[in-house]
Design an enzyme around this catalytic site. Structure first.
Site, short mmCIF file in Angstrom:
data_model
loop_
_atom_site.label_atom_id
_atom_site.label_comp_id
_atom_site.label_asym_id
_atom_site.label_seq_id
_atom_site.Cartn_x
_atom_site.Cartn_y
_atom_site.Cartn_z
N SER B 62 73.20 27.97 -3.74
CA SER B 62 71.89 27.47 -3.32
C SER B 62 70.86 28.07 -4.25
O SER B 62 70.92 29.26 -4.55
CB SER B 62 71.57 27.90 -1.88
OG SER B 62 72.19 27.06 -0.95
N GLU B 69 54.05 22.94 -10.22
CA GLU B 69 53.79 21.62 -9.64
C GLU B 69 54.50 21.41 -8.29
O GLU B 69 54.48 20.31 -7.76
CB GLU B 69 54.24 20.55 -10.62
CG GLU B 69 53.55 20.59 -11.97
CD GLU B 69 54.16 21.61 -12.95
OE1 GLU B 69 55.14 22.27 -12.58
OE2 GLU B 69 53.62 21.74 -14.07
N SER B 70 55.17 22.40 -7.72
CA SER B 70 55.79 22.41 -6.39
C SER B 70 57.15 23.11 -6.44
O SER B 70 57.19 24.30 -6.66
CB SER B 70 55.88 21.03 -5.74
OG SER B 70 54.59 20.60 -5.34
N HIS B 75 71.60 22.45 -3.80
CA HIS B 75 72.72 23.02 -3.06
C HIS B 75 73.99 22.35 -3.57
O HIS B 75 74.02 21.13 -3.73
CB HIS B 75 72.56 22.81 -1.56
CG HIS B 75 71.25 23.32 -1.04
ND1 HIS B 75 71.01 24.66 -0.88
CD2 HIS B 75 70.12 22.70 -0.70
CE1 HIS B 75 69.77 24.84 -0.46
NE2 HIS B 75 69.20 23.66 -0.34
N CYS B 90 53.87 17.73 -7.87
CA CYS B 90 52.51 17.29 -7.61
C CYS B 90 51.81 17.06 -8.94
O CYS B 90 52.18 17.66 -9.95
CB CYS B 90 51.74 18.34 -6.81
SG CYS B 90 52.44 18.55 -5.18
#
Lengths: 132, 132
Positions: B62, B69-70, B75, B90
């Site tokens: 994980s 930008e986010s 996974h 974003c």
């Protein structure tokens, strides 16, 4: 480590939340958002592995809690009183709905949109497995 | 820091990918998946802030790359040759499609399902803003 929906078996489930009118000072504090998201993880019965939270200039926080069961991620826009959140869990022991309920209550979101996405359809996964 | 789709303006865009038949040894290596996901971030023209990757027992990785930008999250289930990935960006300078294309190619995914979710509808956000 899977759950059923009708006839299909999925490895995971993801709840996407858009929380509006969150007039809450935590939206501009990585420390406060980390604490809230970790409490959301505990509310979901998830096991926290590691958290990373950052403040962005001039406003906003991005953060992720990696959990044993996948991840919780959040982005805030305090200038818009807006929070965008993902609660992704695998297995049958964690409950992303409870994390969402906790977050909505703590941030006093006046309105919200929720979307649920099933992840990892096991029948489909197995259909494509190739020989080693 | 927003983009248009028809008449609506959104703060962000999220690409969800389910990648099948990824018969690739990186799926069980947090170091290898970190390198691949960071290269995916660069392919998307995103700016990396911090990465966290973990190995899970007995199989799987994980990991999250927090970007300016986010975030990008992944996974893996090596025993199922399966990878579940989120590319959330974003603004108008990063391109999650390019990250997805890179990942599909590098992992030699024989099949995949993609879903695009728009995040943060600005008109709706502004409708609910409350007074300070």
């Amino acid at each position: 480590m899977s759950f059923y929906k009708g006839e299909e078996i999925f490895l995971g489930k993801q709840l996407l939340g858009e929380l509006y009118a969150c007039n809450h000072e935590a939206l501009n504090s990585p420390e406060a958002m980390k604490e809230i998201m970790e409490k959301a993880a505990l509310a979901a019965n998830a096991t926290i592995v590691q958290s990373v939270f950052h403040h962005f200039s001039p406003y906003g926080v991005s953060g992720v809690v990696v959990i044993q069961e996948s991840h919780f991620a959040v982005h805030t826009w305090p200038e818009h009183q807006f929070v965008s959140v993902d609660f992704y869990t695998c297995g049958e022991t964690a409950f992303p709905e409870k994390a969402m309920q906790y977050l909505i209550e703590v941030l006093s979101a006046a309105e919200y949109d929720l979307k649920e996405v099933k992840r990892g359809e096991l029948n489909k996964i197995e259909k494509f497995i190739t020989e080693e």
